[in-house]
Design a protein around this motif. Sequence first.
Motif, short mmCIF file in Angstrom:
data_model
loop_
_atom_site.label_atom_id
_atom_site.label_comp_id
_atom_site.label_asym_id
_atom_site.label_seq_id
_atom_site.Cartn_x
_atom_site.Cartn_y
_atom_site.Cartn_z
N TYR A 176 0.84 -1.18 -0.20
CA TYR A 176 0.05 -0.02 0.00
C TYR A 176 0.76 1.42 -0.15
N LYS A 185 -4.65 6.21 5.11
CA LYS A 185 -5.15 6.07 6.53
C LYS A 185 -6.01 4.75 6.60
N LYS A 186 -6.69 4.39 5.55
CA LYS A 186 -7.45 3.27 5.51
C LYS A 186 -7.03 1.87 5.29
N ALA A 187 -5.73 1.87 4.94
CA ALA A 187 -4.80 0.72 4.48
C ALA A 187 -4.71 -0.05 5.90
N PRO A 188 -4.80 -1.53 5.68
CA PRO A 188 -4.56 -2.32 6.90
C PRO A 188 -3.36 -2.03 7.50
N LEU A 189 -2.38 -1.82 6.81
CA LEU A 189 -0.97 -1.37 7.46
C LEU A 189 -0.90 0.08 7.79
N GLY A 190 -0.56 0.36 8.99
CA GLY A 190 -0.37 1.85 9.44
C GLY A 190 1.02 2.12 9.13
N GLU A 193 3.86 0.77 11.20
CA GLU A 193 4.14 -0.56 10.78
C GLU A 193 4.80 -0.49 9.40
#
Length: 206
Positions: A176, A185-190, A193
């Motif tokens: 992402y 911001k909506k990605a599963p990965l912060g 991270e």
Amino acid sequence: MPQIIETPTGDARLHWFRADAPRAVLLLGHGAGGGIEAPDLQALAAALPAAGITVVLAEQPWRVAGRKLAPAPKTLDTGWPAQYAAAAGAGLPVFAGGRSAGARVACRTAAGLGAAGVLALAFPLHPPGKPEKSRAEELLDTGLPTLVVQGGTDTFGTPEEFPDLPDTHRLVEVPYASHGFKVPKKAPLGQDEALALIADAVAGWL
């Protein structure tokens, strides 16, 4: 205190992040549109000394002089050997690398300077929207162990666009992530991270 290094293209500024018992040095140049404040460079400088790697962030002469745009690639290459020599002064193995334009400099020069390997962060495989203008040859011809860390949505080349790499090369994707390794911001990965993934991949490779 930063170390000022004279080069044929002006003074560079090296920022040292020292390991207590270093086993290698990682010298990193920045991109053509920014400086050593790039999040990926800062993340490596923060994380790697604890793993025995001294990190040197190299602020290029054009940035030190206050200019906003990088010069031509040949000029960048001309200023790099003096910076590499300073990083190699401790007698430890030196891995050369950088992000974007800095990665290209490392790819073109590392073997000739005697580097132990190359770290290419966000390698600009091609200009955005112009896949026909490939720079893959620079990456493929490093002649050294090479780690490529690439954002999954990088407009300068996604991981899927890279050609088959030689056995000496390894490609790690940051899902992402953009060219600057920013994740939505909506990605599963912060964001934290994503930066930790980069630091872990580089530490493991080194």
